[in-house]
Scaffold this active site. Structure first.
Site, short mmCIF file in Angstrom:
data_model
loop_
_atom_site.label_atom_id
_atom_site.label_comp_id
_atom_site.label_asym_id
_atom_site.label_seq_id
_atom_site.Cartn_x
_atom_site.Cartn_y
_atom_site.Cartn_z
N HIS A 157 -12.06 9.78 15.74
CA HIS A 157 -12.28 11.21 15.97
C HIS A 157 -13.26 11.34 17.14
O HIS A 157 -14.06 10.44 17.40
CB HIS A 157 -12.93 11.89 14.77
CG HIS A 157 -12.14 11.86 13.51
ND1 HIS A 157 -12.19 10.80 12.64
CD2 HIS A 157 -11.32 12.79 12.95
CE1 HIS A 157 -11.43 11.06 11.59
NE2 HIS A 157 -10.87 12.25 11.76
N GLU A 163 -0.44 9.15 5.12
CA GLU A 163 -1.46 8.39 4.40
C GLU A 163 -1.03 8.29 2.94
O GLU A 163 -0.96 9.30 2.24
CB GLU A 163 -2.82 9.07 4.51
CG GLU A 163 -3.90 8.30 3.78
CD GLU A 163 -5.30 8.86 4.01
OE1 GLU A 163 -6.08 8.89 3.04
OE2 GLU A 163 -5.60 9.26 5.15
N HIS A 211 -2.90 10.22 0.31
CA HIS A 211 -2.61 11.65 0.28
C HIS A 211 -1.32 11.93 -0.49
O HIS A 211 -1.21 12.95 -1.19
CB HIS A 211 -2.50 12.20 1.69
CG HIS A 211 -3.78 12.17 2.46
ND1 HIS A 211 -3.86 12.53 3.79
CD2 HIS A 211 -5.04 11.83 2.09
CE1 HIS A 211 -5.11 12.41 4.20
NE2 HIS A 211 -5.83 11.97 3.20
N ASP A 264 -1.40 5.67 7.94
CA ASP A 264 -2.77 5.31 7.60
C ASP A 264 -2.72 4.40 6.38
O ASP A 264 -2.52 4.87 5.25
CB ASP A 264 -3.62 6.56 7.32
CG ASP A 264 -4.18 7.16 8.59
OD1 ASP A 264 -3.91 6.63 9.67
OD2 ASP A 264 -4.90 8.18 8.49
N ASP A 318 -9.69 11.48 -2.90
CA ASP A 318 -9.28 10.61 -1.79
C ASP A 318 -10.26 9.44 -1.67
O ASP A 318 -11.33 9.57 -1.08
CB ASP A 318 -9.29 11.46 -0.51
CG ASP A 318 -8.51 10.83 0.63
OD1 ASP A 318 -7.84 9.82 0.38
OD2 ASP A 318 -8.57 11.36 1.74
N ASP A 329 -9.55 6.25 -0.39
CA ASP A 329 -9.37 5.46 0.84
C ASP A 329 -9.64 3.97 0.62
O ASP A 329 -10.44 3.36 1.34
CB ASP A 329 -10.28 5.99 1.95
CG ASP A 329 -9.88 7.36 2.44
OD1 ASP A 329 -8.67 7.67 2.41
OD2 ASP A 329 -10.76 8.15 2.84
#
Length: 441
Positions: free
Chosen positions: A104, A271, A274, A299, A310, A312
């Site tokens: 980002h 992802e 998600h 992802d 989430d 990850d």
């Protein structure tokens, strides 16, 4: 300066001892599988935000990653730290043998309330990024904008009720598209973390969706104007941080893009975590997007569904990666996308070696999935079984008409009058699962 002096180049050692965690047991970059090298099929990428910006904090606790070697002056947000962090990142890429990365805008350069100063910071840091890319051969898989952390975006970016906020977001995207061009990025991602609502009572759904579509249209137009060849991708997520997000899942997002006339301009960055939050199997959105020609990139993480948010996680489930890689092999590859490790360490894993081990484990898990998927496709048994299951669409008159798009309800009525009631056919799901499990090692 070497940031990880105690960790050398990670090597492929298929017969390594169990406790030897700083080596690959399955990922062999140059090994040819299903006609291409592992490196070409897998296109691994390190994500900047979790690996180099996450400090171990959560909503109940303070940061735990307090001794990162790239923080030299005690200030994690200084320009000096940003450049040390970038050099450290490229050292990690080199030692892992990973050829792509993602970030980002606020990950890579110090943020400033003045957009022009922030843009200048981006220019400064990405000058170094370009130098390091040219020196190492590492490429930018994708970049994106953080349009969810700052309080200005608490009510959304492109869906904000204040047009001034939308304009600010547009200016931010404009700069990041220019950075993508500068760094020869392969993709540019839109994740609408605040593009949704908390309450319908204060939300104009029609206007917000219209503004969101126009925002993506502006980005697509500017991409063409500056000659950027990167693919544009939208990343679905059903909720968190908002109660409901407009890019709920792959099907919802594809429908939205098509309704806005943007289906040919965008693909999806999927992802799996998600997908799980949307109530689907982790592989669902990957398979759906691929079946509709809309899969752009992945992802490569997984969720912990006993928590409901989430998480990850780095992937360690070979059955999951086998299904993902089966889709990728059937597509002929993910290019220009890749497998981006949008994954974070647990906040208790505070040693710098943990960052390497997590990536090594995930790369090995995907390498095993690649080999498994190749065996499935080379053997062809599952494909034959699926083909047999749908055989009636090629060996019956009504099936052929349906397949060709020539059937009518009158045709259906006449067929049933002639043939009577159909017999129930077993789905044999357990047989498929048993056969699939026989490939997963």
């Amino acid at each position: 300066m070497e940031y990880f002096p105690d960790i050398g180049k990670v090597l492929y050692k298929p017969n390594a001892a169990t406790r030897d965690t700083l080596c690959f047991r399955h990922y062999n970059a140059t090994e040819v599988v299903y006609g291409r090298t592992m490196e070409d099929w897998l296109r691994f990428s390190v994500c900047y935000w979790h690996s180099f910006r996450f400090d171990g904090r959560d909503i109940f606790g303070d940061p735990t990653f307090n001794k990162r070697p790239w923080i030299q002056d005690g200030d994690s947000d200084s320009m000096d730290t940003a450049k040390h962090r970038l050099r450290a990142a490229f050292e990690l890429f080199h030692k892992l043998g990973i050829k792509f990365y993602s970030f980002h805008d606020r990950d890579i350069a110090p943020h400033d309330e003045d957009l022009q100063i922030f843009n200048s910071n981006l220019d400064d840091v990405t000058d170094l990024a370009l130098e390091l890319q040219n020196r190492t051969g590492v490429s930018l898989l994708w970049n994106t904008c953080n349009m969810f952390s700052h309080p200005r975006y608490m009510n959304g970016a492109s869906t904000n009720p204040d047009a001034h906020v939308l304009a600010y977001a547009g200016a931010q995207v404009k700069k990041s598209l220019e950075i993508c061009l500068k760094l020869n990025g392969s993709n540019f991602i839109f994740w609408g973390g605040r593009e949704g609502y908390q309450s319908l009572l204060n939300t104009d759904l029609e206007n917000e969706l219209k503004h969101y579509g126009q925002f993506l249209r502006m980005a697509s137009n500017y991409k063409r104007k500056i000659g950027l060849n990167a693919a544009l991708c939208v990343e679905p997520k059903p909720k968190e941080p908002m109660r409901h997000q407009y890019d709920y899942d792959a099907a919802t997002t594809i429908c939205f893009l098509n309704r806005q006339g943007l289906g040919s301009e965008f693909k999806l960055n999927i992802e799996p975590n998600h997908s799980q939050l949307a109530g689907h199997p982790a592989e669902h959105d990957v398979a759906l997007a691929a079946s509709l020609g809309m899969l752009g990139s992945i992802d490569a993480n997984i969720g912990s569904m006993d928590t409901g948010w989430d998480t990850d996680l780095f992937p360690t489930d070979c059955a999951h990666t086998t299904q993902i890689m089966k889709v990728i092999l059937e597509l002929g590859g993910l290019h220009p996308g890749g497998l981006n490790f949008d994954c974070k360490l647990r906040r208790e894993s505070i040693d710098i070696a943990d960052l390497f081990i997590a990536h090594i484990s995930a790369m090995d898990t995907y390498a095993k999935g690649l080999r498994n998927a190749a065996r499935i496709l080379e053997d062809g048994e599952l494909a034959r079984m699926v083909k047999e299951r749908y055989l009636s669409y090629s060996n019956t008159s009504i099936g052929r008409k349906v397949e060709m798009g020539e059937s009518t309800l009158e045709d259906c009525d006449e067929y049933v009058k002639a043939k009577g009631c159909p017999n129930a056919q077993s789905g044999h799901q357990e047989a498929y699962e048993k056969i699939f499990a026989s490939y997963v090692v």
